[in-house]
Every structure is written in structure tokens, then in C-alpha cells.
Design a protein around this motif. Structure first.
Motif, PDB file in Angstrom:
ATOM      1  N   MET A  12       0.775  -1.377  -0.057  1.00  0.00           N
ATOM      2  CA  MET A  12       0.118  -0.028  -0.087  1.00  0.00           C
ATOM      3  C   MET A  12       0.845   1.307  -0.120  1.00  0.00           C
ATOM      4  O   MET A  12       0.562   2.283  -0.825  1.00  0.00           O
ATOM      5  CB  MET A  12      -1.094  -0.043   1.249  1.00  0.00           C
ATOM      6  N   GLY A  13       2.051   1.244   0.720  1.00  0.00           N
ATOM      7  CA  GLY A  13       2.838   2.373   0.656  1.00  0.00           C
ATOM      8  C   GLY A  13       3.529   2.616  -0.670  1.00  0.00           C
ATOM      9  O   GLY A  13       3.590   3.622  -0.896  1.00  0.00           O
ATOM     10  N   ILE A  14       3.937   1.617  -1.188  1.00  0.00           N
ATOM     11  CA  ILE A  14       4.475   1.696  -2.589  1.00  0.00           C
ATOM     12  C   ILE A  14       3.421   2.414  -3.725  1.00  0.00           C
ATOM     13  O   ILE A  14       3.605   3.031  -4.339  1.00  0.00           O
ATOM     14  CB  ILE A  14       4.809   0.279  -3.247  1.00  0.00           C
ATOM     15  N   VAL A  18       4.004   5.840  -5.448  1.00  0.00           N
ATOM     16  CA  VAL A  18       3.937   5.985  -6.963  1.00  0.00           C
ATOM     17  C   VAL A  18       2.839   6.655  -7.600  1.00  0.00           C
ATOM     18  O   VAL A  18       3.115   7.427  -8.723  1.00  0.00           O
ATOM     19  CB  VAL A  18       4.014   4.382  -7.542  1.00  0.00           C
ATOM     20  N   THR A  19       1.690   6.585  -6.828  1.00  0.00           N
ATOM     21  CA  THR A  19       0.426   7.281  -7.531  1.00  0.00           C
ATOM     22  C   THR A  19       0.107   8.550  -7.014  1.00  0.00           C
ATOM     23  O   THR A  19      -0.552   9.223  -7.551  1.00  0.00           O
ATOM     24  CB  THR A  19      -0.733   6.610  -7.276  1.00  0.00           C
ATOM     25  N   ALA A  56       3.995  10.574   1.660  1.00  0.00           N
ATOM     26  CA  ALA A  56       4.416  10.821   0.216  1.00  0.00           C
ATOM     27  C   ALA A  56       4.833  12.426   0.097  1.00  0.00           C
ATOM     28  O   ALA A  56       5.845  13.004  -0.333  1.00  0.00           O
ATOM     29  CB  ALA A  56       3.014  10.583  -0.678  1.00  0.00           C
ATOM     30  N   ILE A  57       3.757  13.143   1.000  1.00  0.00           N
ATOM     31  CA  ILE A  57       4.237  14.843   0.957  1.00  0.00           C
ATOM     32  C   ILE A  57       5.606  15.104   1.725  1.00  0.00           C
ATOM     33  O   ILE A  57       6.156  15.912   1.593  1.00  0.00           O
ATOM     34  CB  ILE A  57       2.746  15.483   1.360  1.00  0.00           C
ATOM     35  N   ALA A  58       5.746  14.199   2.598  1.00  0.00           N
ATOM     36  CA  ALA A  58       7.249  14.540   3.387  1.00  0.00           C
ATOM     37  C   ALA A  58       8.523  14.145   2.413  1.00  0.00           C
ATOM     38  O   ALA A  58       9.473  15.073   2.561  1.00  0.00           O
ATOM     39  CB  ALA A  58       7.348  13.512   4.458  1.00  0.00           C
ATOM     40  N   ALA A  59       8.042  13.368   1.369  1.00  0.00           N
ATOM     41  CA  ALA A  59       9.148  13.422   0.387  1.00  0.00           C
ATOM     42  C   ALA A  59       9.332  14.794  -0.597  1.00  0.00           C
ATOM     43  O   ALA A  59      10.274  15.031  -1.040  1.00  0.00           O
ATOM     44  CB  ALA A  59       8.826  12.232  -0.734  1.00  0.00           C
ATOM     45  N   VAL A  60       7.956  15.333  -0.680  1.00  0.00           N
ATOM     46  CA  VAL A  60       8.173  16.772  -1.332  1.00  0.00           C
ATOM     47  C   VAL A  60       8.781  17.764  -0.389  1.00  0.00           C
ATOM     48  O   VAL A  60       9.704  18.499  -1.063  1.00  0.00           O
ATOM     49  CB  VAL A  60       6.724  17.380  -1.436  1.00  0.00           C
ATOM     50  N   ILE A 235      11.392   8.771  -4.914  1.00  0.00           N
ATOM     51  CA  ILE A 235      11.979   8.238  -6.100  1.00  0.00           C
ATOM     52  C   ILE A 235      11.116   8.888  -7.205  1.00  0.00           C
ATOM     53  O   ILE A 235      11.743   9.164  -8.362  1.00  0.00           O
ATOM     54  CB  ILE A 235      11.985   6.745  -6.308  1.00  0.00           C
ATOM     55  N   LEU A 236       9.867   8.568  -6.983  1.00  0.00           N
ATOM     56  CA  LEU A 236       8.839   9.044  -8.334  1.00  0.00           C
ATOM     57  C   LEU A 236       8.941  10.411  -8.445  1.00  0.00           C
ATOM     58  O   LEU A 236       9.105  10.769  -9.696  1.00  0.00           O
ATOM     59  CB  LEU A 236       7.444   8.375  -7.702  1.00  0.00           C
ATOM     60  N   ILE A 237       8.807  11.205  -7.637  1.00  0.00           N
ATOM     61  CA  ILE A 237       9.293  12.609  -7.748  1.00  0.00           C
ATOM     62  C   ILE A 237      10.191  13.055  -8.672  1.00  0.00           C
ATOM     63  O   ILE A 237      10.208  13.666  -9.687  1.00  0.00           O
ATOM     64  CB  ILE A 237       9.545  13.538  -6.498  1.00  0.00           C
ATOM     65  N   ARG A 238      11.533  12.328  -8.423  1.00  0.00           N
ATOM     66  CA  ARG A 238      12.564  12.763  -9.364  1.00  0.00           C
ATOM     67  C   ARG A 238      12.538  12.197 -10.638  1.00  0.00           C
ATOM     68  O   ARG A 238      12.923  12.727 -11.721  1.00  0.00           O
ATOM     69  CB  ARG A 238      13.797  12.002  -8.708  1.00  0.00           C
ATOM     70  N   VAL A 239      11.701  10.773 -10.827  1.00  0.00           N
ATOM     71  CA  VAL A 239      11.457  10.326 -12.280  1.00  0.00           C
ATOM     72  C   VAL A 239      10.560  11.326 -12.843  1.00  0.00           C
ATOM     73  O   VAL A 239      10.881  11.754 -14.273  1.00  0.00           O
ATOM     74  CB  VAL A 239      11.108   8.888 -11.986  1.00  0.00           C
ATOM     75  N   LEU A 240       9.627  11.652 -12.314  1.00  0.00           N
ATOM     76  CA  LEU A 240       8.572  12.314 -12.783  1.00  0.00           C
ATOM     77  C   LEU A 240       8.930  13.809 -13.493  1.00  0.00           C
ATOM     78  O   LEU A 240       8.433  14.133 -14.637  1.00  0.00           O
ATOM     79  CB  LEU A 240       7.231  12.705 -12.013  1.00  0.00           C
ATOM     80  N   VAL A 241       9.749  14.600 -12.506  1.00  0.00           N
ATOM     81  CA  VAL A 241      10.103  15.766 -12.913  1.00  0.00           C
ATOM     82  C   VAL A 241      11.046  15.725 -14.356  1.00  0.00           C
ATOM     83  O   VAL A 241      10.848  16.646 -15.333  1.00  0.00           O
ATOM     84  CB  VAL A 241      11.124  16.538 -11.840  1.00  0.00           C
ATOM     85  N   ALA A 242      11.625  14.578 -14.421  1.00  0.00           N
ATOM     86  CA  ALA A 242      12.584  14.330 -15.431  1.00  0.00           C
ATOM     87  C   ALA A 242      11.804  14.062 -16.764  1.00  0.00           C
ATOM     88  O   ALA A 242      11.884  14.378 -17.877  1.00  0.00           O
ATOM     89  CB  ALA A 242      13.509  13.340 -15.253  1.00  0.00           C
TER      90      ALA A 242
END
Length: 274
Positions: A12-14, A18-19, A56-60, A235-242
Motif C-alpha cells: 500500500m505504501g508503494i 507511486v501514484t 508521500a508529501i514528506a518526500a516533497v 523516487i517517483l518525484i525525481r523520475v516524474l520531473v525528468a
């Protein structure tokens, strides 16, 4: 300790990480994943679905700390770019806070189901497809260039994300693009706009319903999901920006439409995946 339950919490965390920042509805996917895995009791799972988004928002916050700190301090120091971004985020957050506090519980009660998710995915996918086929003229290349008026409009559009399947990221990113914001700036603004909304909703739900987690094992399951969502979101944030620097969102439009139709088919026929 139930290791299978911990594994489900990690999955669920993944799913959340990711989403959350893709225009495909994190809440919708979490609801569906919870139902498919028979994850926890409904009461515990519903709280988990909302509160785990804070990971997820902590990652931002971690990834954009410098820019966010500039926006926060700019409100008091008067630094122009920081102040403008800070005020924009405050104005854009007001509509969903007001509507969420007023109707949030009723929305959960009536609309947290797979049919609503399916319809939201399909409609959102069609809108993304149309916008990508008819791209508006860009007038705001960077997130600091978004006007206060545009920020208010984006905030109003974000209210739609209270409906499961709509996608907060999808609504704010595509809404901002319709207003002439570049894809990159729209994506970053959507990241930032999620901070007060998601943290506020998560803390409010925890404050109201923390008693449903009655044991140390309950809290362990919750924190496993929270930590995994943080790592996967980073990980997703960095991939999405690229990704958005070179490509459009058309693949997500088709993903939403096809997955929505499949979910609707299963929901209306009563078929089971297993």
C-alpha cells in the motif's frame, strides 16, 4: 506480528508513493488495492488510506526544502519570489480546506467506492487527452511566475479531487496547464499544493480516529506504510520531473480510461479477479 499484514502495508505504501503525484488518483488506487488485498478492517484501512499520504508529501518537503523554505520565510522577509510563491500557495489552499472541512466526511461516506473511482478515472482521462491534443499557450514557465489569480483558479479546481478517482495531482496539473502554466511549473505547483491539504487531512483524520489503532502492532503497520510511501514517492518525484521535461501526459490519459473501464466492468458485473 502478522508478517502478511506488514507486507500488505508495504505494498500500500508503494501504491501511495507511486501514484500520489501522477495524474491517476492515489486515493482511488489505494481504495482498490485495499479491497483487492482485503487489507485490514474497513475502519483501520480507511484511516490508513488518508493518513499514509503524509509519507508521500514528506518526500516533497525533503526534495524541495530550499524553495519551500524560501516561500515560507518570504512571507515575512519580503523577498519577492518567495513571498509571491507563499501567498499563491495559501490562496490556492483555501477552497479545498473550506470545502473539505464542510463536506469531507459526507464525501467519504457516499463516494469511497470502486464505481466512483472508475467514473472519475475515465472522465479525468478524457480531459487529459483533450488538453494534450489542444495545448494552451504557455505564459508561466516557472512556478514563481504563476499569478495570484491563476493560483486561486487552480485551488478551486483542486476541490474536485475530493471525489475519489479524480486525482488531486491530475486536477491541479491539468487545470494549471489550461490556464497557461508550463507542464513543469504545473507539476511543481501541484507538489507544493499538496503539502497543506494532505498533511492537514492526515492529521485531522488521525486526531479524530487514532483510537481505531489500539495496539502496538496496529501502529507498526501504519508506520511501515508511511515510511515505504516516503521512499517510493521520493523516487517517483525525481523520475516524474525528468519525465515531464520531455514528454506529455497522454500515456496517463489512456491508462485512466482503460483502467476505469476495466474497474467499471468488474464492479457492474460482480466479477472477481480471484
Amino acid at each position: 506480528m502478522d508478517l502478511l499484514l506488514l507486507l500488505k502495508a508495504a505494498i500500500m505504501g508503494i501504491v501511495e508513493g507511486v501514484t500520489e503525484f501522477l495524474p491517476i488518483s492515489s486515493t482511488g488506487h489505494l481504495i482498490l488495492a485495499s479491497e483487492l488485498m482485503n487489507f485490514w478492517t474497513k475502519e483501520k484501512s480507511d484511516l490508513f488510506v488518508v493518513a499514509i499520504q503524509m509519507g508521500a508529501i514528506a518526500a516533497v518537503i525533503y526534495e524541495y526544502w530550499s524553495k519551500l523554505w524560501g516561500a515560507a520565510t518570504g512571507l515575512f522577509s519580503g523577498e519577492p519570489k518567495g513571498r509571491h510563491l507563499g501567498v499563491s500557495l495559501i490562496l490556492a489552499s483555501i477552497p479545498i480546506v473550506l470545502v473539505g472541512l464542510t463536506f469531507g466526511e459526507k464525501v467519504k461516506e457516499l463516494l469511497f467506492n470502486d464505481v466512483t473511482v472508475a467514473i472519475g478515472l475515465i472522465i479525468g482521462g478524457i480531459i487529459i487527452w483533450w488538453v494534450e491534443k489542444h495545448p494552451p499557450k504557455v505564459n508561466a514557465e516557472e512556478v514563481e511566475n504563476i499569478s495570484l489569480k491563476e493560483a486561486i483558479y487552480i485551488g478551486l479546481i483542486q476541490v474536485l479531487s475530493l471525489i475519489p478517482g479524480t486525482s488531486r495531482s491530475g486536477a491541479t496539473i491539468i487545470g494549471a496547464m489550461c490556464l497557461g502554466v508550463s507542464r513543469k511549473a504545473a507539476t511543481e505547483f501541484s507538489f507544493f499544493l499538496g503539502i497543506p491539504v494532505i498533511i492537514g487531512a492526515g492529521l485531522l483524520d488521525l486526531a479524530k480516529s487514532y483510537h481505531v489503532y489500539q495496539t502496538g502492532e496496529d501502529w507498526t503497520v501504519f508506520f511501515v506504510g508511511l515510511i515505504v510511501s516516503f521512499v517510493s514517492a521520493l523516487i517517483l518525484i525525481r523520475v516524474l520531473v525528468a519525465y515531464v521535461a520531455k514528454r506529455d501526459f497522454m500515456v496517463f490519459a489512456w491508462y485512466r480510461i482503460v483502467s476505469g473501464l476495466i474497474i467499471l466492468l468488474f464492479a457492474l458485473t460482480g466479477w472477481k479477479l480471484w
